[in-house]
Design an enzyme around this catalytic site. Structure first.
Site, PDB file in Angstrom:
ATOM      1  N   CYS A  35       0.783  -1.198   0.080  1.00 45.18           N
ATOM      2  CA  CYS A  35      -0.089   0.076   0.109  1.00 45.18           C
ATOM      3  C   CYS A  35       0.966   1.168   0.145  1.00 45.18           C
ATOM      4  CB  CYS A  35      -0.739  -0.198   1.224  1.00 45.18           C
ATOM      5  SG  CYS A  35       0.106  -0.215   2.909  1.00 45.18           S
ATOM      6  N   ASP A  37       2.487   2.388   2.599  1.00 48.92           N
ATOM      7  CA  ASP A  37       2.509   3.144   3.714  1.00 48.92           C
ATOM      8  C   ASP A  37       3.560   2.991   4.382  1.00 48.92           C
ATOM      9  OD1 ASP A  37       0.123   4.067   3.163  1.00 48.92           O
ATOM     10  OD2 ASP A  37      -1.157   2.752   4.217  1.00 48.92           O
ATOM     11  N   CYS A  60      -3.005   4.173   6.832  1.00 49.29           N
ATOM     12  CA  CYS A  60      -4.654   4.179   6.804  1.00 49.29           C
ATOM     13  C   CYS A  60      -5.214   4.485   8.308  1.00 49.29           C
ATOM     14  CB  CYS A  60      -5.168   3.226   6.207  1.00 49.29           C
ATOM     15  SG  CYS A  60      -5.035   1.595   7.057  1.00 49.29           S
ATOM     16  N   CYS A 104      -2.653  -4.161   7.894  1.00 47.19           N
ATOM     17  CA  CYS A 104      -2.120  -2.835   8.563  1.00 47.19           C
ATOM     18  C   CYS A 104      -1.484  -2.669  10.103  1.00 47.19           C
ATOM     19  CB  CYS A 104      -3.507  -1.787   8.423  1.00 47.19           C
ATOM     20  SG  CYS A 104      -4.168  -1.722   6.788  1.00 47.19           S
TER      21      CYS A 104
HETATM   22 FE1  FES Z   1      -1.535   0.506   4.229  1.00 51.63          FE
HETATM   23 FE2  FES Z   1      -3.540   0.175   5.980  1.00 51.63          FE
HETATM   24  S1  FES Z   1      -3.757   0.125   3.972  1.00 51.63           S
HETATM   25  S2  FES Z   1      -1.481   0.663   6.309  1.00 51.63           S
END
Ligand code: FES
Length: 148
Positions: A35, A37, A60, A104
């Site tokens: 993702c 992140d 997120c 996540c």
């Molecule tokens: Fe990347 Fe939740 S979608 S940490």
């Protein structure tokens, strides 16, 4: 949209221990290539206990809520106890996470473990260990994440 528990919503809307610790004893930084992140956890350690812990994330809502819960779970704990805090433990403490959001919670738990590793490496004169990329999810899991 996944359904979240009240606890997840509470920690998402009022995250605990957000920020940075200057002169931290250990830092765990982790990127999730699925993702994109990023998570960073800072710890201050005294007498083998986590005296203070803070986090910063470009993640997120579930990443924010799980990091917030991780910091609450490990503050004041010994390093050994903190190492046992897995993503499953965090998800349970939040009354569950939707399956599509379980990855996540890996970010928070893994970044904490990295921060502890970093602390130990620094203590042994081998650190800091720097940022780590988590492995790519396999295709099946990726499909599940995309379509759930
Ligand atoms: Fe990347 Fe939740 S979608 S940490």
């Amino acid at each position: 949209m996944p359904v979240y528990s009240e606890k997840v919503m509470d920690h998402f809307q009022h995250p605990r221990n957000v920020g940075e610790i200057e002169n931290a004893d250990g830092v765990g930084e982790l990127g999730n290539p699925t993702c994109g992140d990023i998570m960073k956890i800072y710890i201050k350690v005294k007498d083998d206990k986590i005296e203070d812990v803070k986090f910063k994330t470009f993640g997120c809502g579930a990443a924010i809520a799980t990091s917030s819960m991780v910091t609450e779970l490990v503050k004041g704990k010994t390093l050994e106890e903190a190492e046992k805090v897995s993503n499953g433990v965090v998800a349970e403490a939040l009354d569950g996470l939707p399956p599509v959001k379980m990855h996540c919670s890996n970010l928070a738990a893994d970044a904490l473990h990295l921060a502890i590793e970093d602390y130990r490496a620094r203590k042994a004169g081998k650190g800091p260990i720097g940022r780590v990329e988590t492995p790519e999810h396999d295709e099946d899991e990726h499909d599940l994440l995309e379509h759930a």
